[in-house]
Write a protein that holds these residues in place. Structure first.
Motif, PDB file in Angstrom:
ATOM      1  N   ARG A   1       0.848  -1.087   0.051  1.00  0.00           N
ATOM      2  CA  ARG A   1      -0.118   0.112  -0.111  1.00  0.00           C
ATOM      3  C   ARG A   1       1.014   1.293  -0.126  1.00  0.00           C
ATOM      4  O   ARG A   1       1.858   1.160   0.847  1.00  0.00           O
ATOM      5  CB  ARG A   1      -0.838  -0.087   1.233  1.00  0.00           C
ATOM      6  N   GLU A   2       0.561   2.179  -0.894  1.00  0.00           N
ATOM      7  CA  GLU A   2       1.624   3.079  -1.172  1.00  0.00           C
ATOM      8  C   GLU A   2       1.822   4.301  -0.170  1.00  0.00           C
ATOM      9  O   GLU A   2       3.021   4.471   0.132  1.00  0.00           O
ATOM     10  CB  GLU A   2       1.020   4.088  -2.426  1.00  0.00           C
ATOM     11  N   ASP A   3       1.061   4.220   1.032  1.00  0.00           N
ATOM     12  CA  ASP A   3       1.507   5.118   2.115  1.00  0.00           C
ATOM     13  C   ASP A   3       2.189   4.331   3.129  1.00  0.00           C
ATOM     14  O   ASP A   3       2.672   5.179   3.933  1.00  0.00           O
ATOM     15  CB  ASP A   3       0.124   5.438   2.805  1.00  0.00           C
ATOM     16  N   LEU A   4       2.276   3.006   2.857  1.00  0.00           N
ATOM     17  CA  LEU A   4       2.916   2.280   3.923  1.00  0.00           C
ATOM     18  C   LEU A   4       4.441   1.531   3.339  1.00  0.00           C
ATOM     19  O   LEU A   4       5.272   1.406   4.151  1.00  0.00           O
ATOM     20  CB  LEU A   4       1.974   1.051   4.672  1.00  0.00           C
ATOM     21  N   ALA A   5       4.236   0.959   2.390  1.00  0.00           N
ATOM     22  CA  ALA A   5       5.272   0.290   1.603  1.00  0.00           C
ATOM     23  C   ALA A   5       6.176   1.306   0.828  1.00  0.00           C
ATOM     24  O   ALA A   5       6.276   1.545  -0.237  1.00  0.00           O
ATOM     25  CB  ALA A   5       4.766  -0.604   0.439  1.00  0.00           C
ATOM     26  N   THR A   6       7.285   1.998   1.829  1.00  0.00           N
ATOM     27  CA  THR A   6       8.064   2.890   1.305  1.00  0.00           C
ATOM     28  C   THR A   6       9.550   2.669   1.824  1.00  0.00           C
ATOM     29  O   THR A   6       9.546   2.062   3.024  1.00  0.00           O
ATOM     30  CB  THR A   6       7.612   4.184   1.834  1.00  0.00           C
TER      31      THR A   6
ATOM     32  N   SER B   1       9.709   2.951   5.396  1.00  0.00           N
ATOM     33  CA  SER B   1       9.243   1.801   6.420  1.00  0.00           C
ATOM     34  C   SER B   1      10.178   0.985   6.981  1.00  0.00           C
ATOM     35  O   SER B   1       9.938   0.327   8.203  1.00  0.00           O
ATOM     36  CB  SER B   1       7.862   1.098   5.872  1.00  0.00           C
TER      37      SER B   1
ATOM     38  N   SER C   1      11.012   1.783  10.512  1.00  0.00           N
ATOM     39  CA  SER C   1       9.768   1.666  11.349  1.00  0.00           C
ATOM     40  C   SER C   1      10.200   0.697  12.499  1.00  0.00           C
ATOM     41  O   SER C   1      10.848  -0.441  12.475  1.00  0.00           O
ATOM     42  CB  SER C   1       8.602   1.372  10.713  1.00  0.00           C
TER      43      SER C   1
ATOM     44  N   SER D   1       9.328  -3.388  11.365  1.00  0.00           N
ATOM     45  CA  SER D   1       9.904  -3.576  10.195  1.00  0.00           C
ATOM     46  C   SER D   1      10.524  -4.920  10.059  1.00  0.00           C
ATOM     47  O   SER D   1      10.780  -5.771  11.283  1.00  0.00           O
ATOM     48  CB  SER D   1      11.099  -2.493  10.136  1.00  0.00           C
TER      49      SER D   1
ATOM     50  N   VAL E   1       9.233  -3.645  -0.893  1.00  0.00           N
ATOM     51  CA  VAL E   1       8.157  -2.522  -0.861  1.00  0.00           C
ATOM     52  C   VAL E   1       7.625  -2.265  -2.186  1.00  0.00           C
ATOM     53  O   VAL E   1       6.440  -1.419  -2.420  1.00  0.00           O
ATOM     54  CB  VAL E   1       8.713  -1.040  -0.269  1.00  0.00           C
TER      55      VAL E   1
ATOM     56  N   THR F   1       3.964  -4.971   1.899  1.00  0.00           N
ATOM     57  CA  THR F   1       4.060  -4.315   3.231  1.00  0.00           C
ATOM     58  C   THR F   1       4.461  -5.324   4.236  1.00  0.00           C
ATOM     59  O   THR F   1       3.450  -6.359   4.444  1.00  0.00           O
ATOM     60  CB  THR F   1       2.665  -3.452   3.461  1.00  0.00           C
TER      61      THR F   1
ATOM     62  N   VAL G   1       4.245  -6.373   8.069  1.00  0.00           N
ATOM     63  CA  VAL G   1       3.004  -5.916   9.158  1.00  0.00           C
ATOM     64  C   VAL G   1       3.215  -6.678  10.380  1.00  0.00           C
ATOM     65  O   VAL G   1       3.020  -5.880  11.519  1.00  0.00           O
ATOM     66  CB  VAL G   1       1.700  -6.126   8.642  1.00  0.00           C
TER      67      VAL G   1
END
Length: 238
Positions: A61-66, A69, A72, A75, A148, A152, A154
């Motif tokens: 998902r573009e806002d998470l898989a960066t 991350s 994070s 991770s 990514v 993602t 999780v």
């Protein structure tokens, strides 16, 4: 712990083929992880056993898989640092093979932490470097893009699906040339003992085949051949 040193030593001598047969007799048909094939040089011609330490990926998902991350608290880097020595890292990559979940640096850290192997239904990247880490990896192949690009990350140490098999933390995984098989943690001792006997019986059957015996009544053994086997076992010939 589901896996004692004694049981682990026994399982290291039992093929995954035998384990699937014994598990099938106990009603478990879906225990072999699809796409998780021996990949690195360190995974060739070995049999490795360990408790599962699970890793879970979901679709990107573009806002998470960066790339951000990767720093994070949730991770793959943090998960690796939580792994005890001797476990087998089992990663649910949903069968995605166009993004590598781990590369050479992460695999090097797994090896340094004493992780027994990495098993995934996905891919790894930096293949030449991963090969050089000495980490045994069972996976679906290599891919240049980072995780990514398609996934993602999780969580870790929760139930996952890897290669279509349900894997719970602490289940036992056995890997060899035929792939990776899961033994539910509450069945490990019983499956191991039955598998030891199955291997002994099949070794005896192979000797009969080498001696020229036909298969009907031998494999599977009928009452007469079972009696012959038991007599040879009692005499130390099986």
């Amino acid at each position: 712990m589901a896996l004692s040193a004694e049981t682990k030593a026994k399982l290291e001598k039992i093929t995954t083929a035998t384990l699937t047969t014994v598990l099938l007799k106990k009603g478990l048909r879906n225990v072999w992880m699809r796409k998780a094939a021996p990949f690195t040089p360190a995974a060739q011609n070995v049999r490795l056993v360990g408790e599962a330490f699970t890793l879970r990926f979901v679709p990107a998902r573009e806002d998470l898989a960066t790339p951000a991350s990767w720093s994070s608290p949730i991770s793959t880097r943090a998960a690796i640092e939580a792994m005890p020595e001797g476990v087998i890292a089992v990663a649910d990559a949903m069968g995605v093979t166009d993004a590598g979940i781990f590369g050479d640096i992460l695999c090097a850290r797994l090896a340094k932490r004493g992780v027994t192997a990495l098993v995934t239904d996905g891919a790894v990247r930096d293949v030449a470097g991963v090969n050089g880490t000495g980490l045994p990896v069972w996976c679906a192949g290599g891919a240049a893009p980072p995780s990514v690009a398609g996934l993602t990350f999780v969580s870790w140490q929760e139930p996952i699906g890897c290669g279509g098999v349900a894997v719970f933390p602490g289940d036992v995984v056995v890997c060899d040339a035929d792939g990776c098989v899961l033994i539910p943690k509450d069945m490990v001792e019983a499956v191991t003992e039955e598998s030891v006997e199955q291997e002994r019986l099949e070794g005896w059957i192979m000797k009969q085949v080498d001696a020229g015996m036909a298969l009907p009544g031998l494999y599977p053994a009928n009452a007469e051949n079972k009696a012959r086997y038991e007599a040879d076992k009692a005499a130390g010939r099986a």
